[in-house]
Design an enzyme around this catalytic site. Structure first.
Site, PDB file in Angstrom:
ATOM      1  N   CYS A 233     -14.587   7.403  -6.259  1.00 32.72           N
ATOM      2  CA  CYS A 233     -13.584   7.669  -5.217  1.00 32.72           C
ATOM      3  C   CYS A 233     -13.412   6.500  -4.248  1.00 32.72           C
ATOM      4  O   CYS A 233     -12.288   6.060  -3.973  1.00 32.72           O
ATOM      5  CB  CYS A 233     -13.924   8.955  -4.466  1.00 32.72           C
TER       6      CYS A 233
ATOM      7  N   HIS B 219     -16.560  12.029  -0.065  1.00 30.96           N
ATOM      8  CA  HIS B 219     -15.393  11.886  -0.947  1.00 30.96           C
ATOM      9  C   HIS B 219     -14.213  11.377  -0.131  1.00 30.96           C
ATOM     10  O   HIS B 219     -14.102  11.643   1.073  1.00 30.96           O
ATOM     11  CB  HIS B 219     -15.037  13.214  -1.612  1.00 30.96           C
TER      12      HIS B 219
ATOM     13  N   HIS C 292      -6.634  10.403  -5.994  1.00 33.85           N
ATOM     14  CA  HIS C 292      -8.081  10.215  -5.867  1.00 33.85           C
ATOM     15  C   HIS C 292      -8.752  10.243  -7.225  1.00 33.85           C
ATOM     16  O   HIS C 292      -8.169  10.675  -8.228  1.00 33.85           O
ATOM     17  CB  HIS C 292      -8.704  11.269  -4.935  1.00 33.85           C
TER      18      HIS C 292
END
Length: 395
Positions: free
Chosen positions: A307, A355, A367
């Site tokens: 990520c 994240h 993402h």
């Protein structure tokens, strides 16, 4: 649920039974129920599909957290290795200079010994590794010329500096070893969490997998609904902002046409965002080009990403340098409200900030979700509204 579960409340109320016969029958029933429950643990102890889903999600989150720790340890290790290499090169150069200084002292001592200009003790003094004890002898120092004294001073300067650098290099090597150990631990943690998640999923039947997919689809639909709601809210706020700016410009141009302040005020609202929008477009173009590439923990491209590797690469394409980990990226810009989020902003998730995705507008983001998934567009509410930590504008 097995039928014996339904009869348990009646059989368990032993205190309300008055006759010995009934009491005996009730106790026998309880014993039989207990034996039945113990005989079939596999049916009763098996976790529900919802519990499996939660466990798998938790494992993926823990793996992602460990991935960010791995990224941090890897970055730290790389910096320390570079520092150690620099120190070792410096120590080698200083050692060379020390040897040259020692050779020069040796040549002076040999020359004095051959000519008889000094006693053999002087040669011992000049050739010794630690001749400091002889410095207190005034008559010996008097025999040295200025050039020779300078050579002695240079020798001790080089010796002291070399010893300090060697010590610094030793300490850096020890720190590097610790960082490499942290890196190894973080890597093992990630692999363990992912293996546990795969094991849980492998135990599901085809029917359970289908039900799990249906649950995921329902969550996705709810996330998309929330995204559309945010998009409508942002569109309404933008409409109101433009109307207010237009009214202010109209009022300003009517009351102070000679200064033109109304025009400047009206355009000033969006002016600070123009340069950001240009950079954001480049970051988003990069992100869209990565859609479909696999999530791989610790990866920074070009064939796969985690990520924070994706967001770092996206903004690098726009000329903005971001740190490697989510822990650092969250502090690499200005925090804005979710309602004020603009395309290009970074959306961070979870209390431990493990994240991140890049906002593309209308409640959506790009993402790298998790192991086994691919870079994709998805609602920022993909894991519920409570999972959103903050929104940061990096440039």
């Amino acid at each position: 649920m097995a039928s014996h579960r339904k009869s348990r409340p009646t059989g368990a109320r032993v205190a309300g039974i008055r006759t010995p016969a009934l009491a005996t029958a009730a106790l026998t029933s309880v014993a039989l129920l207990s034996q039945t429950a113990n005989a079939t643990p596999s049916a009763d102890d098996k976790p529900s599909l919802e519990e499996v889903e939660k466990k798998v999600d938790d494992l993926y989150r823990q793996a992602e957290s460990a991935t960010e720790k791995y990224n941090a340890a890897k970055e730290k290790t790389a910096k320390q290795r570079k520092q150690v290499d620099t120190l070792l090169d410096d120590v080698a150069q200083r050692t060379q200079k020390l040897n040259e200084a020692r050779e020069e002292l040796g040549s002076y001592a040999a020359a004095q010994y051959r000519t008889g200009a000094s006693a053999p003790d002087t040669a011992t003094f000049l050739l010794a590794d630690s001749p400091q004890d002889y410095f207190d002898q005034t008559q010996l120092m008097g025999r040295l010329t200025n050039r020779q004294k300078g050579a002695v001073d240079d020798y001790f300067t080089q010796q002291s500096a070399t010893m300090e650098k060697r010590q610094e290099a030793t300490e850096s090597l020890e720190t590097l070893t610790e960082s490499q150990s942290d890196l190894k631990t973080a890597k093992a943690t990630v692999q363990k969490k992912l293996a546990d998640a795969r094991e849980l999923l492998s135990q599901l039947t085809a029917e359970e997998k289908a039900r799990l997919a249906a649950i995921e689809k329902k969550k996705q639909e709810e996330a998309e609904r929330k995204a559309a709601e945010l998009a409508r809210q942002q569109a309404e706020e933008e409409r109101q902002r433009q109307e207010a700016a237009a009214q202010q410009e109209e009022t300003g141009s009517g009351s102070s046409t000679e200064t033109g302040t109304g025009t400047e005020t009206g355009s000033g609202t969006s002016a600070p965002d123009s340069s950001y929008a240009t950079k954001a477009e480049k970051a988003l173009a990069f992100s869209r080009a990565q859609i479909g590439k696999p999530y791989v923990w610790g990866a920074t491209g070009p064939d796969s990403y985690d990520c924070s590797g994706l967001t770092q690469g996206a903004w690098k394409a726009a000329g903005v340098s971001l740190p490697r980990t989510t822990y650092d990226q969250v502090n690499a810009g200005t925090t804005v409200s979710l309602a004020a989020a603009q395309p290009g902003d970074l959306v961070f998730f979870y209390d431990d900030v493990t994240h991140v995705g890049i906002y593309i507008g209308n409640g959506m983001m790009i993402h790298a979700p998790k192991p086994g998934a691919y870079v994709r567009e998805e609602s920022i509410y993909y894991d519920g509204e409570s999972s959103i930590h903050s929104v940061v504008r990096p440039a």
